[in-house]
Design an enzyme around this catalytic site. Structure first.
Site, PDB file in Angstrom:
ATOM      1  CE1 TYR A 140     -27.615  21.455 147.104  1.00 49.07           C
ATOM      2  CE2 TYR A 140     -29.982  21.087 147.310  1.00 49.07           C
ATOM      3  CZ  TYR A 140     -28.901  21.573 146.598  1.00 49.07           C
ATOM      4  OH  TYR A 140     -29.093  22.184 145.384  1.00 49.07           O
ATOM      5  CE  LYS A 144     -28.073  25.125 147.029  1.00 48.47           C
ATOM      6  NZ  LYS A 144     -27.286  26.091 146.240  1.00 48.47           N
TER       7      LYS A 144
END
Length: 235
Positions: A140, A144
């Site tokens: 994650y 991002k």
């Protein structure tokens, strides 16, 4: 005088719009006058699978056929897989990148011709995790971070086409995606200690920043990430 925060006459696509931040963004844009095509894999007005370039292209084609144009794109679709990096499976790692990062790229690429014709704007959903390292979410965090840099690259490449590209970077938001960690008292105590304003970001906080970046009020803003984080990233 025309209100620069209004979005009247503009057509917007919001991915991941069936719930949570995406649903709030869609409602906020509609409230400011935009015609909103809410898209999601789980069920919304339009179906899209951002893991599939053909699905992204079909969504854009459907919206342009139905409304005659596409002015605004919000890439909100995303997933998370948690666990230590040392034991995280390759499938979990790559799946998160495929949806969050490559999915954002696919949607931007599919929407580019319509956005170029309109002189449009894009907002990508990043995260504070794309700026600071957080344990237990390697895929994650990396996805991002990629979204934030992809935002800068597209902003640079597409400025000549009058397309602005920005991102927002929320801290933890009370949605289904964070339900597991919000149930962990120790985790939440540690998380809240990192937020100077002392609370989570609400979907409306994020939606307000997205709406601003899409509006003429942000006409000279491109390639930027607005962190909706209560001060997390200033420390």
């Amino acid at each position: 005088m025309t209100d620069p925060f209004r979005l009247d006459g503009r057509v917007a696509v919001v991915t991941g719009a069936a719930r949570g931040i995406g649903a709030c963004v869609a409602a906020t844009l509609a409230g400011r006058g935009a015609t909103v095509a809410s898209a999601d894999l789980a069920g919304a007005a339009h179906r899209v699978d951002v893991r599939d370039a053909a699905s992204c292209a079909a969504l854009v084609s459907d919206v342009v056929d139905r409304y005659g144009r596409l002015d605004l794109l919000v890439n909100n679709a995303g997933v998370v897989r948690r666990g230590p990096a040392a034991t995280m499976s390759e499938v979990d790692f790559t799946e998160v990148l495929d949806v969050n990062l490559t999915g954002t790229f696919r949607m931007c690429q599919a929407a580019y011709p319509a956005l170029r014709a309109a002189g449009g704007a894009v907002v990508n959903l990043g995260s504070t995790n794309g700026h600071i390292a957080v344990k237990g979410s390697a895929g994650y965090c990396v996805s991002k971070a990629g979204v934030l840099h992809l935002t800068r690259v597209l902003a640079l490449e597409w400025a000549a086409d009058r397309i602005r590209v920005n991102a927002v970077g929320p801290t933890i938001v009370p949605t289904d995606m964070t339900a597991d960690v919000r149930g962990d008292q120790r985790y939440m105590a540690e998380k809240m200690a990192t937020i100077p304003l002392g609370r989570m970001a609400e979907p409306a906080d994020v939606a307000g920043a997205v709406a601003y970046l899409l509006s003429d009020a942000a006409a000279m803003v491109t390639g930027q990430t607005v962190f909706v984080d209560g001060g997390v990233t200033i420390q």
